[in-house]
Design an enzyme around this catalytic site. Structure first.
Site, PDB file in Angstrom:
ATOM      1  CD  GLU A  27      -2.646   1.818   2.390  1.00 15.56           C
ATOM      2  OE1 GLU A  27      -2.536   0.904   3.507  1.00 15.56           O
ATOM      3  OE2 GLU A  27      -3.385   2.002   2.471  1.00 15.56           O
ATOM      4  CE  LYS A  43      -6.120   0.040   1.948  1.00 13.18           C
ATOM      5  NZ  LYS A  43      -6.648  -1.338   3.269  1.00 13.18           N
ATOM      6  NE  ARG A  83     -10.508   7.261   6.370  1.00 16.06           N
ATOM      7  CZ  ARG A  83      -9.391   8.399   5.801  1.00 16.06           C
ATOM      8  NH1 ARG A  83      -9.410   9.387   6.373  1.00 16.06           N
ATOM      9  NH2 ARG A  83      -8.977   7.784   4.665  1.00 16.06           N
TER      10      ARG A  83
END
Ligand code: 13P
Length: 341
Positions: free
Chosen positions: A178, A220, A293
């Site tokens: 990521e 990611k 989120r």
């Protein structure tokens, strides 16, 4: 390293219709989220909250391929004594673990950071594997601002990502790589595109140098998107078109899957962007979500720390998981959001 097995897990993580739940907030981050809903961040509350998500059977069995856990959570038991890892496995999802130890200031590079946590990582991975983790996550953070990112920050973060990925594969764990280019700031989508391109190219160069098997990893990334404070916000179609162009240019087809972070997008934006990208197919890799989120804001609000709200929290989570599951096949429509509201 058994690459066939790593490839099988990586492919399952990005199966069409499914994506990853990033529930790996560090103690500091989950406290911020709990503060926003008036819940005290105790070990028990953190457990109860995550247990609520993992017991949302509909969402977990149909739309969630894997869950990224934080170190505290992977060792925790549900209220009835069942390990939380078992709840995830029973729902048919794969447990994963965040293994980086956060960022530190990068010396001589004002305003920039490097992600740390490589010391003792080999030993930690062994314990996580025994506990059931079949994939891991390491997040590098690249900020856009005046005069940054520096090549130094891009380079050291890419190097650490590749070191981490190689250690994971040697431990028979699929690395989620990521490199997050933040969407804070007032830069436009072009600048995000250009910086992300440099970051991805450097990351794949390091992965190759350090012999990481691309078939046994998941990327990611951030999307190519306007900075939050940019006066000119790119449309959903432009984000989708530029992100796909960028990824096709930088990510080899040997990589089984790409799972986006949401990075501060609203819930519905994150869903709409993923959906629009699938309209541009066929694509050379699996393409799905690994949202924190954008999957959890709604259930957090619905739950608000009250046991009587558990069912409402699970409904809110199931809804977002389903919307994103549909988006991962290009089958989402905004009218489905209104129907649920
Ligand atoms: P967000 O989707 O909230 O950006 O979180 C995903 C994640 O895992 C960031 O490391």
């Amino acid at each position: 390293m058994n690459l066939t097995e790593l490839n099988k897990i990586a492919t399952a993580m990005v199966a069409p219709g499914k994506g990853i739940l990033a529930a790996d907030e560090s103690s500091g981050t989950i406290k911020k989220r709990f503060d926003a809903i008036g819940v005290e961040s105790t070990e028990e509350n953190r457990r109860d909250y995550r247990e609520m998500l993992f017991r949302a059977k509909d969402a977990m069995s149909q739309y969630i391929s894997g869950v990224i856990l934080y170190d505290e959570t992977i060792w925790q038991n549900a209220k009835d004594g069942t390990p939380l890892v078992k709840l995830i496995e029973q729902a048919g999802a794969i447990p994963g673990i965040k293994v980086d130890e956060g960022t530190q200031a990068l010396p001589l590079c004002p305003g920039e950071t490097v992600t740390v946590g490589l010391d003792k990582l080999a030993e930690r991975l062994k314990k996580y594997y025994e506990c059931g983790a079949r994939f891991a996550k390491w997040r590098a953070v690249i900020d856009i601002g005046s005069g940054i990112p520096s090549m130094t920050a891009i380079s050291v973060n890419a190097h650490a990502l590749a070191r981490y990925a190689a250690l994971c594969q040697a431990a028979q764990i699929v690395p989620i790589v990521e490199p997050e280019v933040l969407m804070d700031g007032d830069h436009d989508i072009e600048r995000c595109y250009e910086v992300t391109q440099r970051v991805l190219n450097k990351t794949f160069q390091e992965l190759r140098v350090q012999r990481v098997a691309l078939e046994g990893m998941v990327l990611k990334p951030n999307m190519a998107i306007s900075g939050k404070k940019c006066p000119k916000q790119a449309s959903v179609e432009e984000v989708a078109e530029k992100t796909i162009r960028l990824l096709k240019a930088c990510v080899p087809a040997a990589v089984p899957g790409i799972a986006f972070l949401s990075g501060g997008q609203t819930d519905e934006e994150a869903t709409a962007h993923l959906n629009a990208m699938h309209k541009l197919g066929p694509l050379p890799w699996g393409l799905t979500f690994s949202y924190g989120r954008a999957l959890q804001a709604a259930p957090q609000k619905a739950w608000s720390g009250k046991p009587e709200n558990v069912a409402a929290g699970q409904r809110a989570f199931s809804h977002r998981a389903r919307m994103n599951g549909l988006a991962s096949k290009g089958e989402w429509q905004s009218s489905l959001e209104q129907k649920a509201a």
